[in-house]
Motif scaffolding. Structure first.
Motif, PDB file in Angstrom:
ATOM      1  N   LEU A 156       0.869  -0.757  -0.181  1.00  0.00           N
ATOM      2  CA  LEU A 156       0.020   0.096  -0.405  1.00  0.00           C
ATOM      3  C   LEU A 156       0.760   1.129  -0.052  1.00  0.00           C
ATOM      4  O   LEU A 156       1.005   2.150  -0.627  1.00  0.00           O
ATOM      5  CB  LEU A 156      -1.037  -0.402   1.505  1.00  0.00           C
TER       6      LEU A 156
ATOM      7  N   ILE B  21      -7.500  -7.439  -1.485  1.00  0.00           N
ATOM      8  CA  ILE B  21      -8.614  -6.505  -1.526  1.00  0.00           C
ATOM      9  C   ILE B  21      -9.181  -6.438  -0.218  1.00  0.00           C
ATOM     10  O   ILE B  21      -9.726  -5.581   0.404  1.00  0.00           O
ATOM     11  CB  ILE B  21      -9.420  -6.542  -3.116  1.00  0.00           C
TER      12      ILE B  21
ATOM     13  N   ALA C 203      -7.110  -5.714   2.531  1.00  0.00           N
ATOM     14  CA  ALA C 203      -7.573  -3.607   2.804  1.00  0.00           C
ATOM     15  C   ALA C 203      -8.745  -3.988   3.030  1.00  0.00           C
ATOM     16  O   ALA C 203      -9.100  -2.566   2.628  1.00  0.00           O
ATOM     17  CB  ALA C 203      -6.488  -2.886   1.089  1.00  0.00           C
TER      18      ALA C 203
ATOM     19  N   LEU D 199      -9.603   0.288   4.252  1.00  0.00           N
ATOM     20  CA  LEU D 199      -9.973   1.319   2.468  1.00  0.00           C
ATOM     21  C   LEU D 199     -11.146   1.774   1.973  1.00  0.00           C
ATOM     22  O   LEU D 199     -11.130   2.679   1.788  1.00  0.00           O
ATOM     23  CB  LEU D 199      -8.445   1.124   1.563  1.00  0.00           C
ATOM     24  N   CYS D 200     -11.779   1.123   2.143  1.00  0.00           N
ATOM     25  CA  CYS D 200     -12.889   1.341   2.086  1.00  0.00           C
ATOM     26  C   CYS D 200     -14.417   1.913   3.010  1.00  0.00           C
ATOM     27  O   CYS D 200     -14.863   3.062   2.602  1.00  0.00           O
ATOM     28  CB  CYS D 200     -14.479   0.066   1.821  1.00  0.00           C
TER      29      CYS D 200
ATOM     30  N   PRO E 155     -11.263   5.646   2.739  1.00  0.00           N
ATOM     31  CA  PRO E 155     -10.052   6.169   1.609  1.00  0.00           C
ATOM     32  C   PRO E 155      -8.952   6.924   1.665  1.00  0.00           C
ATOM     33  O   PRO E 155      -8.659   7.902   2.387  1.00  0.00           O
ATOM     34  CB  PRO E 155     -10.977   6.449   0.825  1.00  0.00           C
TER      35      PRO E 155
ATOM     36  N   SER F  65     -13.408   2.740  -4.232  1.00  0.00           N
ATOM     37  CA  SER F  65     -13.874   3.206  -3.013  1.00  0.00           C
ATOM     38  C   SER F  65     -12.793   2.858  -2.091  1.00  0.00           C
ATOM     39  O   SER F  65     -12.788   3.726  -1.057  1.00  0.00           O
ATOM     40  CB  SER F  65     -14.989   1.788  -2.376  1.00  0.00           C
ATOM     41  N   TRP F  66     -11.624   3.024  -2.773  1.00  0.00           N
ATOM     42  CA  TRP F  66     -10.441   3.230  -2.054  1.00  0.00           C
ATOM     43  C   TRP F  66      -9.565   4.598  -1.942  1.00  0.00           C
ATOM     44  O   TRP F  66      -8.934   5.043  -1.487  1.00  0.00           O
ATOM     45  CB  TRP F  66      -9.373   2.418  -2.112  1.00  0.00           C
TER      46      TRP F  66
END
Ligand code: FMN
Length: 251
Positions: free
Chosen positions: A72, A100, A103, A106-107, A110, A141-142
């Motif tokens: 990241l 995904i 992580a 992150l949604c 972000p 969404s990130w």
């Protein structure tokens, strides 16, 4: 300028070949661009345990101490990001899905606002649209304010058609232009509404989402000092008030 390419295939095959072609088109315009490849297949990423620690209490509490934050950080450090994956049965391979999932926080919180993302999907013809839609939705969404999509059909019996090569060139040049200008995309009404929904969600359930509560505490209209106009911001505010009323009436 730096571009990070996240490679989601379990092998170095068609998708890598396609991204190398994109890289060549970018370098043809600007030889100073640096493209760094992160091969998820060679990266230590343990399977998500579904413990919710990252989403609820903070990503630093993930029980896995592996390469996730390095990956990241490589994305954060870049001026633009390429997410590249084959399509497996209408979606991404398990390797990409695990990245995904790992992580997933992150949604909720972000971070990738200042850079564009190019989503590249290859397949023998099926599932390209579904996989592009899925990946670009996640990337939005990130935080990536804009995503460009490139789907490439790569049948073993056929090479690249002239049309595909032209599409690769056009998309690579478009992506480079966006990377160069920095992402100045203004959030749309849906983005503003989604921001308010996520913040509202955190406020509603502070016990389960303390990391979100902290994240949203100093954010008013959007994740960044808002570049959206007063009209859109006002509409999003009204939307949130409506949701609050509906929730109050139903609970
Ligand atoms: C497990 C698996 C599932 C696949 N599912 C599909 C599919 O549903 N539709 C399709 O057109 N191609 C499918 N493919 C083909 C790949 O999407 C295609 O060959 C892709 O370009 C491979 O990229 P790679 O060489 O970078 O791994 C599948 C391949 C594998 C190995």
């Amino acid at each position: 300028m730096k571009i990070t390419a996240i490679m989601g295939s379990p092998r170095k095959g068609n998708t890598l070949d396609a991204v190398r072609k994109i890289e060549a088109e970018i370098l043809a315009v600007d030889p100073t661009v640096e493209v760094n490849y992160v091969f998820l297949k060679d990266t230590k990423l343990e399977p998500c345990r579904g413990c919710f620690a990252c989403i609820g209490r903070g990503e630093e509490l993930c029980p896995h101490k592996d390469a996730l934050s390095d990956v990241l950080n490589t994305m954060l450090d870049a001026d633009g990001v390429i997410i590249a994956s084959p399509s497996y049965v209408q979606s991404v391979p398990a390797l990409m899905k695990n990245f995904i999932d790992r992580a997933a926080y992150l949604c909720h919180r972000p971070v990738f606002f200042d850079k564009p993302c190019l989503v590249v999907v290859t397949s023998c013809g099926g599932g390209i649209k579904e996989t592009l839609t899925y990946l670009s939705k996640i990337m939005r969404s990130w935080g990536f304010a804009s995503t460009l999509n490139l789907g490439i059909m790569m049948h073993p019996a056929m090479g690249y058609s002239p049309k595909t090569l032209a599409n690769i060139r056009r998309t690579a040049q478009q992506f480079l232009a966006t990377v160069r200008q920095g992402d100045k995309t203004v959030p749309g009404l849906l983005d503003l509404m989604q921001f308010r929904m996520m913040r509202f969600n955190a406020q509603m359930d502070q016990k389960h989402f303390p990391a979100d509560v902290l994240f949203y505490a100093d954010k008013n209209d959007y994740y960044l000092p808002s570049r959206a106009g007063a009209l859109k911001s006002g509409a999003a505010r009204v939307f949130e008030k409506l949701i609050v009323r509906i929730m109050d009436a139903t609970m």
